[in-house]
Design a protein around this motif. Sequence first.
Motif, PDB file in Angstrom:
ATOM      1  N   ALA A  89     -67.157  70.344   7.427  1.00 53.57           N
ATOM      2  CA  ALA A  89     -68.262  70.271   8.380  1.00 53.57           C
ATOM      3  C   ALA A  89     -69.139  69.091   8.008  1.00 53.57           C
ATOM      4  O   ALA A  89     -69.346  68.810   6.824  1.00 53.57           O
ATOM      5  CB  ALA A  89     -69.069  71.561   8.355  1.00 53.57           C
ATOM      6  N   GLN A  90     -69.625  68.417   9.017  1.00 49.36           N
ATOM      7  CA  GLN A  90     -70.519  67.272   8.830  1.00 49.36           C
ATOM      8  C   GLN A  90     -71.861  67.628   9.475  1.00 49.36           C
ATOM      9  O   GLN A  90     -71.905  68.009  10.642  1.00 49.36           O
ATOM     10  CB  GLN A  90     -69.927  66.035   9.507  1.00 49.36           C
ATOM     11  CG  GLN A  90     -70.811  64.819   9.503  1.00 49.36           C
ATOM     12  CD  GLN A  90     -70.689  64.014   8.234  1.00 49.36           C
ATOM     13  OE1 GLN A  90     -69.701  64.114   7.508  1.00 49.36           O
ATOM     14  NE2 GLN A  90     -71.694  63.200   7.959  1.00 49.36           N
ATOM     15  N   ILE A  91     -72.930  67.524   8.710  1.00 46.61           N
ATOM     16  CA  ILE A  91     -74.277  67.768   9.216  1.00 46.61           C
ATOM     17  C   ILE A  91     -74.947  66.412   9.400  1.00 46.61           C
ATOM     18  O   ILE A  91     -74.956  65.595   8.480  1.00 46.61           O
ATOM     19  CB  ILE A  91     -75.093  68.640   8.242  1.00 46.61           C
ATOM     20  CG1 ILE A  91     -74.409  70.002   8.062  1.00 46.61           C
ATOM     21  CG2 ILE A  91     -76.513  68.803   8.750  1.00 46.61           C
ATOM     22  CD1 ILE A  91     -75.046  70.867   6.977  1.00 46.61           C
ATOM     23  N   ALA A 117     -70.113  76.894   9.089  1.00 48.11           N
ATOM     24  CA  ALA A 117     -68.970  76.189   8.494  1.00 48.11           C
ATOM     25  C   ALA A 117     -68.032  77.173   7.810  1.00 48.11           C
ATOM     26  O   ALA A 117     -66.808  77.058   7.930  1.00 48.11           O
ATOM     27  CB  ALA A 117     -69.466  75.131   7.508  1.00 48.11           C
ATOM     28  N   ARG A 118     -68.600  78.134   7.095  1.00 48.23           N
ATOM     29  CA  ARG A 118     -67.749  79.159   6.455  1.00 48.23           C
ATOM     30  C   ARG A 118     -66.965  79.935   7.503  1.00 48.23           C
ATOM     31  O   ARG A 118     -65.764  80.197   7.341  1.00 48.23           O
ATOM     32  CB  ARG A 118     -68.599  80.114   5.627  1.00 48.23           C
ATOM     33  CG  ARG A 118     -69.097  79.539   4.335  1.00 48.23           C
ATOM     34  CD  ARG A 118     -69.872  80.590   3.531  1.00 48.23           C
ATOM     35  NE  ARG A 118     -70.615  79.965   2.468  1.00 48.23           N
ATOM     36  CZ  ARG A 118     -71.907  79.622   2.531  1.00 48.23           C
ATOM     37  NH1 ARG A 118     -72.618  79.891   3.606  1.00 48.23           N
ATOM     38  NH2 ARG A 118     -72.485  79.033   1.510  1.00 48.23           N
ATOM     39  N   GLU A 119     -67.631  80.328   8.577  1.00 44.43           N
ATOM     40  CA  GLU A 119     -66.965  81.088   9.641  1.00 44.43           C
ATOM     41  C   GLU A 119     -65.845  80.295  10.288  1.00 44.43           C
ATOM     42  O   GLU A 119     -64.868  80.878  10.746  1.00 44.43           O
ATOM     43  CB  GLU A 119     -67.983  81.526  10.696  1.00 44.43           C
ATOM     44  CG  GLU A 119     -68.903  82.628  10.223  1.00 44.43           C
ATOM     45  CD  GLU A 119     -69.925  83.048  11.261  1.00 44.43           C
ATOM     46  OE1 GLU A 119     -69.779  82.677  12.456  1.00 44.43           O
ATOM     47  OE2 GLU A 119     -70.876  83.752  10.890  1.00 44.43           O
ATOM     48  N   ARG A 120     -65.969  78.969  10.336  1.00 46.89           N
ATOM     49  CA  ARG A 120     -64.927  78.113  10.906  1.00 46.89           C
ATOM     50  C   ARG A 120     -63.828  77.810   9.906  1.00 46.89           C
ATOM     51  O   ARG A 120     -62.862  77.115  10.213  1.00 46.89           O
ATOM     52  CB  ARG A 120     -65.520  76.794  11.393  1.00 46.89           C
ATOM     53  CG  ARG A 120     -66.349  76.855  12.651  1.00 46.89           C
ATOM     54  CD  ARG A 120     -65.544  76.903  13.931  1.00 46.89           C
ATOM     55  NE  ARG A 120     -64.735  75.754  14.215  1.00 46.89           N
ATOM     56  CZ  ARG A 120     -64.926  74.915  15.220  1.00 46.89           C
ATOM     57  NH1 ARG A 120     -65.931  75.091  16.040  1.00 46.89           N
ATOM     58  NH2 ARG A 120     -64.102  73.919  15.418  1.00 46.89           N
ATOM     59  N   SER A 123     -63.817  74.074   4.081  1.00 47.97           N
ATOM     60  CA  SER A 123     -63.843  74.162   2.619  1.00 47.97           C
ATOM     61  C   SER A 123     -64.902  73.255   2.012  1.00 47.97           C
ATOM     62  O   SER A 123     -65.128  73.288   0.808  1.00 47.97           O
ATOM     63  CB  SER A 123     -62.474  73.795   2.043  1.00 47.97           C
ATOM     64  OG  SER A 123     -62.211  72.422   2.244  1.00 47.97           O
ATOM     65  N   LEU A 124     -65.556  72.461   2.850  1.00 48.83           N
ATOM     66  CA  LEU A 124     -66.515  71.476   2.364  1.00 48.83           C
ATOM     67  C   LEU A 124     -67.519  71.188   3.466  1.00 48.83           C
ATOM     68  O   LEU A 124     -67.167  71.156   4.645  1.00 48.83           O
ATOM     69  CB  LEU A 124     -65.759  70.188   2.013  1.00 48.83           C
ATOM     70  CG  LEU A 124     -66.561  69.005   1.503  1.00 48.83           C
ATOM     71  CD1 LEU A 124     -66.991  69.249   0.060  1.00 48.83           C
ATOM     72  CD2 LEU A 124     -65.721  67.745   1.592  1.00 48.83           C
ATOM     73  N   VAL A 125     -68.764  70.993   3.071  1.00 44.22           N
ATOM     74  CA  VAL A 125     -69.795  70.530   3.999  1.00 44.22           C
ATOM     75  C   VAL A 125     -70.344  69.229   3.438  1.00 44.22           C
ATOM     76  O   VAL A 125     -70.637  69.132   2.250  1.00 44.22           O
ATOM     77  CB  VAL A 125     -70.934  71.560   4.159  1.00 44.22           C
ATOM     78  CG1 VAL A 125     -72.039  71.012   5.040  1.00 44.22           C
ATOM     79  CG2 VAL A 125     -70.397  72.862   4.729  1.00 44.22           C
ATOM     80  N   GLN A 126     -70.456  68.241   4.293  1.00 44.31           N
ATOM     81  CA  GLN A 126     -70.938  66.950   3.855  1.00 44.31           C
ATOM     82  C   GLN A 126     -72.053  66.463   4.775  1.00 44.31           C
ATOM     83  O   GLN A 126     -72.161  66.900   5.917  1.00 44.31           O
ATOM     84  CB  GLN A 126     -69.803  65.932   3.804  1.00 44.31           C
ATOM     85  CG  GLN A 126     -69.140  65.688   5.150  1.00 44.31           C
ATOM     86  CD  GLN A 126     -67.865  64.881   5.020  1.00 44.31           C
ATOM     87  OE1 GLN A 126     -67.197  64.892   3.990  1.00 44.31           O
ATOM     88  NE2 GLN A 126     -67.528  64.167   6.085  1.00 44.31           N
ATOM     89  N   LEU A 127     -72.861  65.597   4.231  1.00 43.17           N
ATOM     90  CA  LEU A 127     -73.914  64.964   5.020  1.00 43.17           C
ATOM     91  C   LEU A 127     -74.254  63.642   4.384  1.00 43.17           C
ATOM     92  O   LEU A 127     -73.880  63.381   3.243  1.00 43.17           O
ATOM     93  CB  LEU A 127     -75.153  65.859   5.130  1.00 43.17           C
ATOM     94  CG  LEU A 127     -75.805  66.361   3.842  1.00 43.17           C
ATOM     95  CD1 LEU A 127     -76.730  65.327   3.221  1.00 43.17           C
ATOM     96  CD2 LEU A 127     -76.585  67.627   4.135  1.00 43.17           C
TER      97      LEU A 127
END
Length: 156
Positions: A89-91, A117-120, A123-127
């Motif tokens: 996920a990208q914020i 993001a977890r629900e989708r 494995s990683l969130v970035q910004l």
Amino acid sequence: MTADVGLGTFSLRRATKADLPRILALLADDQLGATREDAGDIAPYQQAFDAIDADPTHLLVVGELAGDVVATFQLSYLPGLSRKGSWRAQIEAVRVSDVLRGQGVGALMIEWALEQARERGCSLVQLTTDKSRTAAHRFYERLGFVASHEGMKLTL
């Protein structure tokens, strides 16, 4: 998502085209945004909004307080081959009205985005955040983000 904050009840929802003027005001309300945004020419923003809104891998979110749009961010989902083909996920474009800064609204927004993001299955969130935004760096670090990479951009 709804939560009580010092000034009332704060809630997140999907942005609508009617929110665009307030979103643009939030984006332009700092020294970096003031030089990049031009709400006088709304056509490119409307086109971008339509593209974001039509794509299920992108979500433009607004935060409301007493019926006013006081915050915004974009959450995008990106497939990738690395990390065993996982999604990330990208914020982007996180903004909170200056009257609400320091009241936990930004943390509520990011925590909600992390849950999405977890629900989708990401494995990683970035910004990314501009190097000059040192307060933002501290904010994201408090939420567990690590400045593990050096980002680069090229304006076209």
